[in-house]
Scaffold this active site. Structure first.
Site, PDB file in Angstrom:
ATOM      1  N   LYS A   1     -77.373 -37.368   2.235  1.00  0.00           N
ATOM      2  CA  LYS A   1     -76.117 -36.784   1.781  1.00  0.00           C
ATOM      3  C   LYS A   1     -75.267 -37.836   1.073  1.00  0.00           C
ATOM      4  CE  LYS A   1     -75.495 -33.344   5.471  1.00  0.00           C
ATOM      5  NZ  LYS A   1     -75.454 -32.150   4.616  1.00  0.00           N
TER       6      LYS A   1
ATOM      7  N   ARG B   1     -82.483 -25.271  10.279  1.00  0.00           N
ATOM      8  CA  ARG B   1     -83.446 -24.177  10.413  1.00  0.00           C
ATOM      9  C   ARG B   1     -84.767 -24.661  10.994  1.00  0.00           C
ATOM     10  NH1 ARG B   1     -82.863 -23.122   4.052  1.00  0.00           N
ATOM     11  NH2 ARG B   1     -80.857 -24.074   4.568  1.00  0.00           N
TER      12      ARG B   1
HETATM   13  N1  BES Z   1     -75.284 -29.428   8.469  1.00  0.00           N
HETATM   14  C1  BES Z   1     -75.461 -29.000   7.137  1.00  0.00           C
HETATM   15  C2  BES Z   1     -74.557 -27.827   6.761  1.00  0.00           C
HETATM   16  C3  BES Z   1     -73.086 -28.094   6.736  1.00  0.00           C
HETATM   17  C4  BES Z   1     -72.455 -28.398   5.557  1.00  0.00           C
HETATM   18  C5  BES Z   1     -72.334 -27.977   7.870  1.00  0.00           C
HETATM   19  C6  BES Z   1     -71.102 -28.599   5.521  1.00  0.00           C
HETATM   20  C7  BES Z   1     -70.984 -28.173   7.844  1.00  0.00           C
HETATM   21  C8  BES Z   1     -70.352 -28.479   6.664  1.00  0.00           C
HETATM   22  C9  BES Z   1     -76.900 -28.576   6.897  1.00  0.00           C
HETATM   23  O1  BES Z   1     -77.851 -29.223   7.646  1.00  0.00           O
HETATM   24  C10 BES Z   1     -77.202 -28.857   5.464  1.00  0.00           C
HETATM   25  O2  BES Z   1     -77.200 -29.999   5.113  1.00  0.00           O
HETATM   26  N2  BES Z   1     -77.441 -27.817   4.676  1.00  0.00           N
HETATM   27  C11 BES Z   1     -77.718 -27.970   3.308  1.00  0.00           C
HETATM   28  C12 BES Z   1     -78.861 -27.053   2.968  1.00  0.00           C
HETATM   29  C13 BES Z   1     -79.411 -27.260   1.585  1.00  0.00           C
HETATM   30  C14 BES Z   1     -80.114 -28.605   1.516  1.00  0.00           C
HETATM   31  C15 BES Z   1     -80.371 -26.156   1.289  1.00  0.00           C
HETATM   32  C16 BES Z   1     -76.464 -27.599   2.523  1.00  0.00           C
HETATM   33  O3  BES Z   1     -75.741 -26.698   2.951  1.00  0.00           O
HETATM   34  O4  BES Z   1     -76.167 -28.258   1.544  1.00  0.00           O
HETATM   35 MN    MN Z   2     -78.475 -31.038   6.729  1.00  0.00          MN
END
Ligand code: BES
Ligand code: MN
Ligand code: ZN
Length: 496
Positions: A281, A355
């Site tokens: 990230k 997931r």
């Molecule tokens: N934990 C994150 C989702 C999230 C984002 C929670 C912002 C709280 C605030 C999750 O694991 C994630 O990183 N999801 C990605 C999925 C994508 C790579 C398909 C996302 O939402 O960007």
């Molecule tokens: Mn994630």
């Protein structure tokens, strides 16, 4: 905190602090009129001088009231009289209590409830009051070495209710609200803790401590990495692969219902820190990814509420918990893993890890033959884009379950909004190399995440709550919210 429903008049009841409402345009509530008389028209004068306007949530402290039986009073704005309902009640009481908490009051009596009951319902007024009171005295378990926020002095809150039958309904509400807020506080505490303290092992210990605190009522089992491997949870294991911190699978069982009743299973995402893994990230606000275990914290909070309220239901909790880290041993984009269900997954993005741990936990939950399985997860940023911080995303393969949950959200003012998860969306998860990919592209990101989970819940009544936007607040109120504990406890209270 001690919570009471009382029949009291502001003109006679001794209290450290009376909470009194004033409607917009300075219209005094019935209790405010009574107090005004005792104070020889002081409130009327304050309105005339423009010191009190009655705007919703605007409050004023009147200290040292020698001619009334209350030592102090907080005047709080209720907004427009014809629009006054539960939402406004929640906001007004919360504003008033934040003022009360700054005084030396050990005890307070609220008269806001007196006339609200007519407009709403005594049970929910009781419940809302207990929830608001508990949340207003909640203190972040901060780790400051000095100047820690002092604990609230307020030990007792009385809610003035006029009629006898309403009073017993309000008492029932107070009891339920107190049970809900007890669970919420645990959920908030866990969400607020940093990932170097709130590790998978810490979450497991929290569950085990809860079992000790409620001896004989809660069964907790904790599986370590080798046991998780024996269960063939290849998808879950792929997420923990890059981390030095050991993973855990936590299983909780609470039997409050009839022995023959199938349980409701709650499955909570417990990523104690989400760096994204190799698909790392961006660094801005990455600290907030400590709250990626709020699904797990919600499950623990709901169990805490169920134990506190001795809910007559059977519950199972399944919490897969680990970190998502990059390292030389981490899973790489393109890697293919085999889930516990036997289905294979091509991991195209290691940041779509929630997931991957949930699918194996959902498969595990099958052995309990649940009458419904509900997973709770801070799953996607896309859900935050779609619904913001007000509603959790609600996905389900069963209309009845979906309706029950959205009604529970409405009743508890902890809303969840129904979202689609039609098979057509699942097309986006197609892979050339495995049964499915773990991401479905930019469009409908919250939906394709739900469709992924749906592949593991066939023939089960299943719902998924995406709480990425609701479990946490950023900005000045930064911290865990305790949501969606109220929604889930309401659902359990109404599903006997
Ligand atoms: N934990 C994150 C989702 C999230 C984002 C929670 C912002 C709280 C605030 C999750 O694991 C994630 O990183 N999801 C990605 C999925 C994508 C790579 C398909 C996302 O939402 O960007
Ligand atoms: Mn994630
Ligand atoms: Zn995550």
């Amino acid at each position: 905190m001690e919570l009471l429903a009382v029949s009291a008049s502001v003109a006679r009841q001794r209290t450290d602090c009376a909470i009194i409402g004033i409607y917009e345009k300075g219209t005094l509530s019935a209790a405010a009129k009574e107090l005004d008389k005792k104070l020889n028209g002081q409130l009327t004068r304050l309105v005339k001088q423009g010191d009190v306007r009655g705007k919703l949530g605007e409050s004023l402290l009147l200290p040292e009231l020698s001619s009334a039986p209350c030592a102090r009073a907080v005047l709080v704005g209720l907004g427009a009289q014809d629009k006054f309902g539960r939402k406004q009640y929640r906001k007004a009481l919360s504003a008033a209590l934040s003022i009360v908490n700054k005084t030396g009051s050990l005890q307070a009596t609220s008269y806001l409830s007196q006339e609200t009951v007519a407009a709403t319902n005594a049970y929910y007024i009781g419940r809302t009051s207990a929830e608001v009171a508990g949340n207003s005295t909640y203190r972040v378990n901060d780790l400051k070495s000095a100047k820690k926020a002092p604990p609230s002095k307020l030990k007792k809150l009385s809610i003035a209710i006029l009629g006898g039958p309403e009073r017993s309904q309000a008492e029932q509400g107070l009891k339920h609200g107190n049970g809900i807020v007890t669970g919420m506080s645990l959920t908030r505490d866990l969400g607020n803790l940093p990932s170097n303290i709130c590790t998978p092992t810490y979450l497991a210990k929290t569950a085990q401590q809860m079992a000790r605190d409620h001896r004989g009522q809660l069964k907790v089992r904790v599986f370590d990495q080798s046991e998780i491997r024996r269960l063939k949870m290849g998808s879950f294991l792929s997420v923990t692969a890059g981390s030095a911190e050991p993973p855990r699978l936590i299983v909780l069982e609470y039997h409050g219902g009839k022995a023959k009743d199938n349980p409701i299973a709650l499955v909570g995402k417990g990523i104690t820190f989400d760096t994204g893994g190799i698909s790392i990230k961006p660094s801005s606000a990455m600290d907030e990814m400590k709250y990626d275990m709020c699904g797990a914290a919600t499950v623990l909070g709901v169990f805490k509420s169920a134990l506190t309220l001795k809910l007559p239901v059977n519950l199972v909790g399944v919490i897969p918990t680990c970190e998502n880290m990059p390292s030389g041993t981490a899973t790489k984009p393109g890697d293919v893993v085999k889930s516990m269900s036997g289905q294979t997954i091509e991991i195209l993005n290691t940041d779509a890890e929630g997931r991957l741990i949930l699918c194996d936990a959902l498969t595990y939950s099958r052995r309990f033959e649940p009458k419904a399985v509900i997973d709770i997860a801070t799953l996607t940023g896309a859900c935050v884009v779609a619904l913001g911080n007000q509603y959790s995303g609600l996905f389900s393969n069963d209309d009845e379950l979906s309706v029950s949950l959205s009604q529970a959200g409405k009743r508890s003012e902890d809303g969840a909004w129904p979202m689609p998860s039609d098979d057509e969306y699942a097309e986006q998860l197609k892979s050339n190399f495995a049964d499915m990919a773990n991401i479905g592209g930019r469009e409908g990101g919250a939906i394709t995440a739900a469709c992924f989970l749906a592949k593991f819940t066939k023939d089960m009544k299943w719902a998924h709550l995406d709480i990425a936007g609701t479990a946490w607040l950023s900005g000045s109120q930064k911290g865990g919210t305790g949501r969606p504990v109220p929604l889930l406890v309401d659902y359990l209270l109404n599903n006997k």
